[in-house]
Scaffold this motif. Structure first.
Motif, PDB file in Angstrom:
ATOM      1  N   SER A  72      46.937  44.200  33.343  1.00 34.90           N
ATOM      2  CA  SER A  72      45.740  44.571  32.575  1.00 34.90           C
ATOM      3  C   SER A  72      44.746  43.419  32.435  1.00 34.90           C
ATOM      4  O   SER A  72      43.639  43.626  31.924  1.00 34.90           O
ATOM      5  CB  SER A  72      46.152  45.050  31.177  1.00 34.90           C
ATOM      6  N   THR A 102      41.913  40.592  33.041  1.00 37.38           N
ATOM      7  CA  THR A 102      40.664  40.520  33.799  1.00 37.38           C
ATOM      8  C   THR A 102      40.660  39.274  34.675  1.00 37.38           C
ATOM      9  O   THR A 102      41.494  38.372  34.507  1.00 37.38           O
ATOM     10  CB  THR A 102      39.462  40.459  32.845  1.00 37.38           C
ATOM     11  N   LEU A 103      39.717  39.213  35.606  1.00 40.48           N
ATOM     12  CA  LEU A 103      39.573  38.012  36.444  1.00 40.48           C
ATOM     13  C   LEU A 103      39.356  36.777  35.585  1.00 40.48           C
ATOM     14  O   LEU A 103      39.907  35.707  35.862  1.00 40.48           O
ATOM     15  CB  LEU A 103      38.403  38.194  37.417  1.00 40.48           C
ATOM     16  N   GLU A 104      38.545  36.921  34.539  1.00 38.25           N
ATOM     17  CA  GLU A 104      38.236  35.775  33.665  1.00 38.25           C
ATOM     18  C   GLU A 104      39.476  35.266  32.940  1.00 38.25           C
ATOM     19  O   GLU A 104      39.614  34.071  32.687  1.00 38.25           O
ATOM     20  CB  GLU A 104      37.157  36.181  32.638  1.00 38.25           C
ATOM     21  N   GLN A 105      40.402  36.164  32.618  1.00 38.36           N
ATOM     22  CA  GLN A 105      41.641  35.754  31.957  1.00 38.36           C
ATOM     23  C   GLN A 105      42.628  35.121  32.928  1.00 38.36           C
ATOM     24  O   GLN A 105      43.399  34.235  32.559  1.00 38.36           O
ATOM     25  CB  GLN A 105      42.286  36.967  31.280  1.00 38.36           C
ATOM     26  N   LYS A 114      41.810  36.407  42.098  1.00 37.56           N
ATOM     27  CA  LYS A 114      41.320  37.531  42.901  1.00 37.56           C
ATOM     28  C   LYS A 114      42.469  38.250  43.594  1.00 37.56           C
ATOM     29  O   LYS A 114      42.505  39.485  43.654  1.00 37.56           O
ATOM     30  CB  LYS A 114      40.304  37.032  43.934  1.00 37.56           C
ATOM     31  N   TYR A 157      44.373  40.259  40.815  1.00 40.00           N
ATOM     32  CA  TYR A 157      43.562  41.358  40.283  1.00 40.00           C
ATOM     33  C   TYR A 157      43.416  42.476  41.309  1.00 40.00           C
ATOM     34  O   TYR A 157      43.630  43.652  40.998  1.00 40.00           O
ATOM     35  CB  TYR A 157      42.190  40.828  39.876  1.00 40.00           C
ATOM     36  N   HIS A 192      44.853  46.355  41.019  1.00 37.74           N
ATOM     37  CA  HIS A 192      43.824  47.381  40.869  1.00 37.74           C
ATOM     38  C   HIS A 192      43.649  48.217  42.130  1.00 37.74           C
ATOM     39  O   HIS A 192      43.279  49.384  42.036  1.00 37.74           O
ATOM     40  CB  HIS A 192      42.514  46.737  40.403  1.00 37.74           C
TER      41      HIS A 192
END
Length: 217
Positions: free
Chosen positions: A187, A189-192, A203, A206, A210
């Motif tokens: 769950s 995000t890329l930023e996390q 990347k 993620y 996804h």
């Protein structure tokens, strides 16, 4: 649970033993467990689980036939997740050239939707090897065990994270320092993810999870 059926067994077997659903009595998997020195206790009242280990782990085995009959395994997975138990749950999924096309969908259901741990196996022989390894390496606590991070982490969860392409043991340990479960990693995000494994690694992770979600929809 079926009306009139006995309540499921909810006790861990002794070290070196496994409680096994009666339907596996003459299977290749059970024969391989016995060949590795595991004591097999057959039991009819295990609920939806197939195996119950001494380290308080329950295992559900999803066979190639289960994958082809998708509706039945999904109901079984939901019952497995919802069973009231103090055991950790693990799903073993049998993969082959025939069933490989169904794997993204079952991975999405098990990991993303239900938040369970999943490990693919080539068949019953490899499953027996994995179960025996868990029984002998993970089943007995001693006062002399050093509690490093890798030892405190569930080895099955660690193995699940290492299935992501480009994620080795070091990155898997870093991810599990930051995120408490596979579901949280899925769950994120890329930023996390970037501060933990860098932009390229973020990347990879993620897009892996996804793209599997998109494939299963």
């Amino acid at each position: 649970m079926e009306p009139g059926a006995p309540p499921p067994v909810n006790a861990a077997p002794p070290y070196g033993h496994v409680i096994c659903c009666e339907k596996w009595r003459n299977s290749t998997l059970v024969q391989n467990l016995k060949a590795r020195g595991v004591r097999v206790l057959l039991e009819k009242a295990l609920g939806v689980a197939d195996f119950q280990l001494s380290n308080r782990r329950k295992i559900l085995y999803v066979s190639e036939c289960d994958l082809v009959a998708a509706s039945s395994y999904k109901r079984k997975l939901l019952r497995f997740r919802n069973s009231s138990s103090s055991f950790q749950e693990l799903v073993l999924v049998e993969t082959s050239r025939l069933s490989q096309q169904y794997f993204p969908a079952v991975q999405k259901t098990v990991v993303l939707d239900l938040g369970l741990s999943l490990l693919p196996v080539d068949g019953q022989t490899e499953a027996a090897q994995l179960i025996a390894q868990m029984i002998y390496t993970d089943g007995r606590d001693t006062p002399f065990r050093r509690r490093t991070l890798s030892q405190m982490l569930d080895p099955v969860v660690l193995a699940v994270v290492q299935q992501v392409p480009g994620v080795g043991r070091v990155k898997a340990l870093a991810l599990l320092r930051k995120f408490s479960s596979v579901h949280e990693i899925c769950s994120a995000t890329l930023e996390q993810l970037e501060p933990v494994v860098g932009p390229a690694g973020a990347k990879h992770i993620y897009h892996f999870f996804h793209s599997q979600t998109a494939a299963g929809t």
